[in-house]
Design a protein around this motif. Structure first.
Motif, PDB file in Angstrom:
ATOM      1  N   GLY A 149      17.117 -31.736   7.149  1.00  0.00           N
ATOM      2  CA  GLY A 149      16.391 -31.435   8.370  1.00  0.00           C
ATOM      3  C   GLY A 149      16.664 -30.041   8.901  1.00  0.00           C
ATOM      4  O   GLY A 149      17.674 -29.411   8.599  1.00  0.00           O
ATOM      5  N   MET A 150      15.723 -29.533   9.716  1.00  0.00           N
ATOM      6  CA  MET A 150      15.835 -28.222  10.361  1.00  0.00           C
ATOM      7  C   MET A 150      16.177 -27.134   9.352  1.00  0.00           C
ATOM      8  O   MET A 150      17.065 -26.311   9.550  1.00  0.00           O
ATOM      9  CB  MET A 150      16.883 -28.269  11.483  1.00  0.00           C
ATOM     10  N   ASP A 151      15.431 -27.150   8.234  1.00  0.00           N
ATOM     11  CA  ASP A 151      15.580 -26.136   7.174  1.00  0.00           C
ATOM     12  C   ASP A 151      16.957 -26.133   6.530  1.00  0.00           C
ATOM     13  O   ASP A 151      17.379 -25.128   5.948  1.00  0.00           O
ATOM     14  CB  ASP A 151      15.279 -24.727   7.727  1.00  0.00           C
ATOM     15  N   GLY A 152      17.667 -27.242   6.616  1.00  0.00           N
ATOM     16  CA  GLY A 152      18.964 -27.357   5.964  1.00  0.00           C
ATOM     17  C   GLY A 152      18.889 -28.224   4.726  1.00  0.00           C
ATOM     18  O   GLY A 152      18.042 -29.118   4.615  1.00  0.00           O
ATOM     19  N   THR A 153      19.773 -27.960   3.764  1.00  0.00           N
ATOM     20  CA  THR A 153      19.832 -28.759   2.543  1.00  0.00           C
ATOM     21  C   THR A 153      21.278 -29.056   2.186  1.00  0.00           C
ATOM     22  O   THR A 153      22.193 -28.338   2.588  1.00  0.00           O
ATOM     23  CB  THR A 153      19.178 -28.031   1.346  1.00  0.00           C
ATOM     24  N   PHE A 154      21.464 -30.146   1.449  1.00  0.00           N
ATOM     25  CA  PHE A 154      22.767 -30.457   0.882  1.00  0.00           C
ATOM     26  C   PHE A 154      22.595 -30.640  -0.618  1.00  0.00           C
ATOM     27  O   PHE A 154      21.771 -31.448  -1.059  1.00  0.00           O
ATOM     28  CB  PHE A 154      23.362 -31.724   1.492  1.00  0.00           C
ATOM     29  N   ASN A 176      31.743 -33.590  -4.219  1.00  0.00           N
ATOM     30  CA  ASN A 176      31.698 -32.149  -3.954  1.00  0.00           C
ATOM     31  C   ASN A 176      30.255 -31.683  -3.862  1.00  0.00           C
ATOM     32  O   ASN A 176      29.401 -32.123  -4.630  1.00  0.00           O
ATOM     33  CB  ASN A 176      32.401 -31.372  -5.075  1.00  0.00           C
ATOM     34  N   GLY A 177      30.009 -30.792  -2.915  1.00  0.00           N
ATOM     35  CA  GLY A 177      28.659 -30.270  -2.778  1.00  0.00           C
ATOM     36  C   GLY A 177      28.639 -29.022  -1.927  1.00  0.00           C
ATOM     37  O   GLY A 177      29.687 -28.502  -1.513  1.00  0.00           O
ATOM     38  N   VAL A 178      27.438 -28.548  -1.665  1.00  0.00           N
ATOM     39  CA  VAL A 178      27.246 -27.328  -0.878  1.00  0.00           C
ATOM     40  C   VAL A 178      26.183 -27.603   0.182  1.00  0.00           C
ATOM     41  O   VAL A 178      25.091 -28.080  -0.130  1.00  0.00           O
ATOM     42  CB  VAL A 178      26.798 -26.143  -1.756  1.00  0.00           C
ATOM     43  N   MET A 179      26.538 -27.327   1.433  1.00  0.00           N
ATOM     44  CA  MET A 179      25.570 -27.440   2.522  1.00  0.00           C
ATOM     45  C   MET A 179      25.033 -26.062   2.844  1.00  0.00           C
ATOM     46  O   MET A 179      25.791 -25.097   2.962  1.00  0.00           O
ATOM     47  CB  MET A 179      26.223 -28.057   3.756  1.00  0.00           C
ATOM     48  N   ASN A 180      23.709 -25.973   2.994  1.00  0.00           N
ATOM     49  CA  ASN A 180      23.081 -24.704   3.338  1.00  0.00           C
ATOM     50  C   ASN A 180      22.339 -24.870   4.651  1.00  0.00           C
ATOM     51  O   ASN A 180      21.406 -25.658   4.758  1.00  0.00           O
ATOM     52  CB  ASN A 180      22.112 -24.258   2.239  1.00  0.00           C
ATOM     53  N   ARG A 186      27.908 -23.440   2.382  1.00  0.00           N
ATOM     54  CA  ARG A 186      29.272 -23.815   2.735  1.00  0.00           C
ATOM     55  C   ARG A 186      29.699 -24.992   1.863  1.00  0.00           C
ATOM     56  O   ARG A 186      29.098 -26.079   1.938  1.00  0.00           O
ATOM     57  CB  ARG A 186      29.365 -24.177   4.219  1.00  0.00           C
ATOM     58  N   PRO A 187      30.731 -24.806   1.018  1.00  0.00           N
ATOM     59  CA  PRO A 187      31.211 -25.916   0.173  1.00  0.00           C
ATOM     60  C   PRO A 187      31.769 -27.050   1.022  1.00  0.00           C
ATOM     61  O   PRO A 187      32.439 -26.819   2.036  1.00  0.00           O
ATOM     62  CB  PRO A 187      32.318 -25.259  -0.671  1.00  0.00           C
ATOM     63  N   ILE A 188      31.495 -28.278   0.617  1.00  0.00           N
ATOM     64  CA  ILE A 188      31.967 -29.468   1.313  1.00  0.00           C
ATOM     65  C   ILE A 188      32.609 -30.415   0.298  1.00  0.00           C
ATOM     66  O   ILE A 188      32.056 -30.650  -0.776  1.00  0.00           O
ATOM     67  CB  ILE A 188      30.816 -30.212   2.017  1.00  0.00           C
ATOM     68  N   THR A 189      33.778 -30.946   0.622  1.00  0.00           N
ATOM     69  CA  THR A 189      34.428 -31.965  -0.209  1.00  0.00           C
ATOM     70  C   THR A 189      34.727 -33.184   0.647  1.00  0.00           C
ATOM     71  O   THR A 189      35.312 -33.059   1.721  1.00  0.00           O
ATOM     72  CB  THR A 189      35.745 -31.447  -0.817  1.00  0.00           C
ATOM     73  N   MET A 190      34.306 -34.358   0.170  1.00  0.00           N
ATOM     74  CA  MET A 190      34.588 -35.604   0.863  1.00  0.00           C
ATOM     75  C   MET A 190      35.410 -36.503  -0.045  1.00  0.00           C
ATOM     76  O   MET A 190      35.055 -36.727  -1.201  1.00  0.00           O
ATOM     77  CB  MET A 190      33.296 -36.305   1.263  1.00  0.00           C
ATOM     78  N   ASN A 216      36.679 -31.858   3.974  1.00  0.00           N
ATOM     79  CA  ASN A 216      37.107 -30.467   4.066  1.00  0.00           C
ATOM     80  C   ASN A 216      35.968 -29.560   3.657  1.00  0.00           C
ATOM     81  O   ASN A 216      35.139 -29.917   2.820  1.00  0.00           O
ATOM     82  CB  ASN A 216      38.314 -30.196   3.155  1.00  0.00           C
ATOM     83  N   GLY A 217      35.939 -28.387   4.234  1.00  0.00           N
ATOM     84  CA  GLY A 217      34.899 -27.435   3.859  1.00  0.00           C
ATOM     85  C   GLY A 217      34.870 -26.274   4.828  1.00  0.00           C
ATOM     86  O   GLY A 217      35.503 -26.292   5.893  1.00  0.00           O
TER      87      GLY A 217
END
Length: 284
Positions: A149-154, A176-180, A186-190, A216-217
């Protein structure tokens, strides 16, 4: 921000479905049959259950979450049964909150993620998690992009899952992934631990009664500003606590101890940690 809030909710609720993945064989080439078998066992345990209610305590707050059996479309176009979080009454409509369509989309994404794992997972080996033998299943280079949403992606890059070798239930998952958002990656780890498994009364279900989620991220500028405010608030709270009689301090810590500990870890830069204690599960 609203995209980050929604992304966090998406990830947490998605885990309800994704965590039921892993292994019965020591052959990496059998990953597809491994996933199929785990899903088969999960459905067998939930046979006859159309919905179940989880009463849980999250950071000292009591919550009730209802899961209902729904049918979605599999990657092959065939119907697939799964369980979906029922949207609470009055939950839709508020800014930043999730709609019914969001819940439907999460259920579909969960099925698609399981398909990705079946196609790409490899069995790394056998390891221990909390003293229990576990198969380690890993999927790399998934690279599936989801709109938040709102031009964001994961972008989901990889998943590691550890499953008990006896009961075939998930003990740990690392995603592990990247949020934009706003054009910034921004790298994200759950990291999720599933602990304290028990038989659910009145059913064949076997579920975790304690979950620990660590995230973390890299933080956005807005989150960094909120973190600074949280640090200042924590310092003020601890000053007030120090001036209270011991009996009042004990009462406050009984009420807010989990939240205070979470804020201390955030302030120290240790990331977000949320502990969920399940009080009861009622199957219908």
């Amino acid at each position: 921000s609203a995209p980050e809030k929604k992304m966090h909710k998406n990830l947490i609720l998605l885990l309800v479905f994704v965590l039921a993945l892993p292994a019965q064989s020591a052959l990496a080439e059998d990953a597809r049959s491994i996933v199929d078998k785990v899903l088969e066992l999960q459905e067998e345990r939930r046979e006859g259950v159309t919905r179940y209610t989880v009463e849980q305590s999250v950071m000292g707050q009591r919550l009730e979450v209802v899961f209902e059996r729904v049918t979605v479309t599999g990657p092959d176009g065939k119907p697939v049964d799964t369980f979906q979080v029922r949207m609470p009454d009055g939950f839709a409509g508020a800014e930043g909150e999730m709609s019914r369509e969001d819940f439907d989309e999460m259920s579909q994404n969960a099925v698609d993620t399981i398909h990705d794992l079946a196609e790409q997972a490899q069995l790394v080996g056998t390891e221990q998690v909390d003293g229990r033998d576990a198969f380690h299943l890993a999927a790399r280079d998934i690279n599936r992009v989801e709109d938040i949403g709102m031009d964001g992606t994961f972008t989901m890059n990889g998943i590691d899952v550890w499953v008990d070798t006896d009961k075939y239930v998930p003990l740990r998952m690392v995603m592990n992934g990247v949020m934009n958002t706003d054009g910034n990656d921004r790298p994200i780890t759950m990291d999720i631990l599933q602990q304290d498994y028990r038989d659910v009364p009145g059913s064949n279900m076997y579920e975790s009664y304690r979950q620990v989620m660590r995230m973390n991220g890299e933080m956005s500028d807005e989150m960094k500003a909120q973190m600074e405010q949280a640090r200042a608030g924590l310092e003020e709270f601890e000053k007030q606590m120090a001036s209270m009689p011991e009996s009042q301090r004990e009462m406050m810590m009984n009420m807010m101890g989990d939240q205070v500990e979470m804020m201390r870890k955030l302030a120290a830069g240790d990331g977000l940690e949320i502990i969920t204690e399940v009080v009861s599960i009622t199957a219908e």
